[in-house]
Design an enzyme around this catalytic site. Structure first.
Site, PDB file in Angstrom:
ATOM      1  CG  ASP A 101     -42.175 -25.416  38.444  1.00  0.00           C
ATOM      2  OD1 ASP A 101     -40.955 -25.598  38.256  1.00  0.00           O
ATOM      3  OD2 ASP A 101     -43.073 -25.031  37.576  1.00  0.00           O
ATOM      4  CE  LYS A 146     -44.744 -27.469  36.021  1.00  0.00           C
ATOM      5  NZ  LYS A 146     -45.789 -26.720  35.499  1.00  0.00           N
ATOM      6  CG  ASP A 156     -37.584 -24.002  33.771  1.00  0.00           C
ATOM      7  OD1 ASP A 156     -36.786 -24.191  32.810  1.00  0.00           O
ATOM      8  OD2 ASP A 156     -38.440 -23.347  33.591  1.00  0.00           O
ATOM      9  CD1 TRP A 230     -35.744 -20.969  35.036  1.00  0.00           C
ATOM     10  CD2 TRP A 230     -35.552 -20.175  36.995  1.00  0.00           C
ATOM     11  NE1 TRP A 230     -36.645 -20.439  35.331  1.00  0.00           N
ATOM     12  CE2 TRP A 230     -36.738 -19.907  36.488  1.00  0.00           C
ATOM     13  CE3 TRP A 230     -34.961 -19.814  38.360  1.00  0.00           C
ATOM     14  CZ2 TRP A 230     -37.448 -19.267  37.232  1.00  0.00           C
ATOM     15  CZ3 TRP A 230     -35.917 -19.202  39.335  1.00  0.00           C
ATOM     16  CH2 TRP A 230     -37.068 -18.700  38.636  1.00  0.00           C
TER      17      TRP A 230
END
Length: 393
Positions: A101, A146, A156, A230
């Site tokens: 992100d 992540k 995403d 996305w």
């Protein structure tokens, strides 16, 4: 007393003029109206380096190219310069989080570097590229979403890193960056696409250990609208930069065409919008969601404009856009524009043990004017407006 009458007449005329102006319809494009409202409501978008900043500012970049209005460029620069130091460091950013992100807002650094020539922006760009060089990956080289979500691919993440990485590759001659971008897109298509519907699951766990992961396929259980949004936006934005002779370009275009067909099949026939859980329109509590609908309109219309998609998808996009304006946009008496019915957030696993069920996706708050809806709505507006006589960079 003649002077009094003249002053009274002038005052009355001004008052009537203001009333008439207030009552006259605002004929400016929705892209401009939404952007102006966003600037008034949030002159500073965030106190920290956050992907939502990039979602909004990417729309302002497109709007600046479209209009040439310097205020939009300054809005971008003001919000980015809160974080980029004179030395090129990024305040509040932590590379060791290894969070995809955190790459997204870096897309705006290219614009600022190109327009100003300031080396601090180049150094900030290189910082984010270096994160991706060392980012943890699956056994096949896919970026973990992540560090705290190990061995997981999420839809995403492709949007967060893909357009940044491919642009880096083209701008600075990094061929590896191009290949890593397309590899990520192809891995996601392999593991997250449902062969029966053509829709995409939200996440995939290589280790099959997460509470939301199917023990055989590793996939999460449902088709979340914004997740697919996305990915759709990532495809058309990556294609902006991927060289025409790159060997994976034809495959990525085919992936976009396949995705467009699947998205069109689940469009609500009455409103033209898309549901929070895409394939469950009759499920109690499911709702027509603004951010996913805006993302699909943007990706479909841009895909047609760029020649990747058949012209038939322009009508799909137009129906979606009409639905957004009719059902999910509201305007205050002072002209402030709002986008309503946006899913505030959705994820998988983590401390809250989000299980990817339909009930989970319908449990998250529904809000107005969230950046994840506002940015894509401006982009969708620009694409639709381009077919009404405008032009896009």
């Amino acid at each position: 007393m003649r002077w009094y009458g003249r002053i009274l007449g002038i005052g009355l005329g001004c008052l009537l003029g203001l009333i008439a102006q207030a009552q006259s319809p605002d004929v400016r494009p929705w892209s401009v109206r939404m952007a102006e409202s966003a600037m008034r409501q949030k002159p500073l978008l965030s106190e920290r380096w956050h992907y939502e900043v990039g979602v909004v500012l990417r729309a302002f970049e497109a709007l600046w190219y479209r209009t040439g209005d310097a205020r939009y460029f300054e809005y971008i620069r003001t919000n980015i310069d809160r974080f980029v130091t004179p030395e090129g460091a990024i305040r509040t950013y932590e590379k060791e989080e290894y969070n995809l992100d955190q790459i997204n807002t870096g897309k705006l650094l290219f614009l600022l570097y190109e327009q100003t020539g300031e080396e601090r922006y180049r150094r900030a760009i290189d910082t984010l590229r270096d994160q991706l060089r060392h980012h943890p990956r699956t056994s096949e080289g896919g970026f973990w979403h992540k560090k705290i979500y190990p061995y997981q691919l999420w839809l995403d993440g492709v949007y967060m890193m893909g357009p940044f990485l491919v642009r880096y590759g083209v701008t600075f001659g990094d061929a590896e960056a191009l290949d890593e971008t397309t590899h990520e897109i192809l891995l996601v298509a392999r593991y997250l696409r449902d062969p029966r519907t053509g829709l995409y699951y939200h996440g995939w766990d290589e280790k099959r250990q997460q509470i939301w992961a199917d023990s055989i396929t590793g996939r999460s259980a449902n088709f979340w609208g914004r997740g697919m949004g996305w990915y759709a936006m990532a495809l058309v934005d990556v294609l902006d930069w991927l060289p025409a002779d790159h060997p994976d370009r034809p495959t990525i275009i085919r992936i976009l065409q396949d995705l467009a067909e699947a998205v069109a099949r689940v469009q609500d026939p009455v409103t033209g919008l898309w549901y929070q859980v895409l394939d469950q329109p009759a499920y109690s509590g499911n709702y027509l969601e603004a951010s996913a609908s805006s993302m699909f309109v943007y990706a479909l219309a841009k895909g047609v404009r760029k020649g990747y998609l058949s012209a038939k998808y322009l009508e799909v996009a137009r129906r979606g856009y009409r639905g957004l304006v009719k059902h999910l946009v509201s305007v205050d008496p002072d002209g402030t524009v709002h986008l309503n019915q946006i899913c505030a957030v959705a994820g998988l696993g983590g401390p809250r043990q989000r299980d990817g069920s339909i009930e989970y996706y319908l449990s998250e708050p529904i809000v107005s004017d969230d950046p994840k809806g506002v940015g894509p709505f401006i982009l969708a507006s620009l694409e639709i407006e381009a077919f009404e006589g405008g032009a896009l960079h």
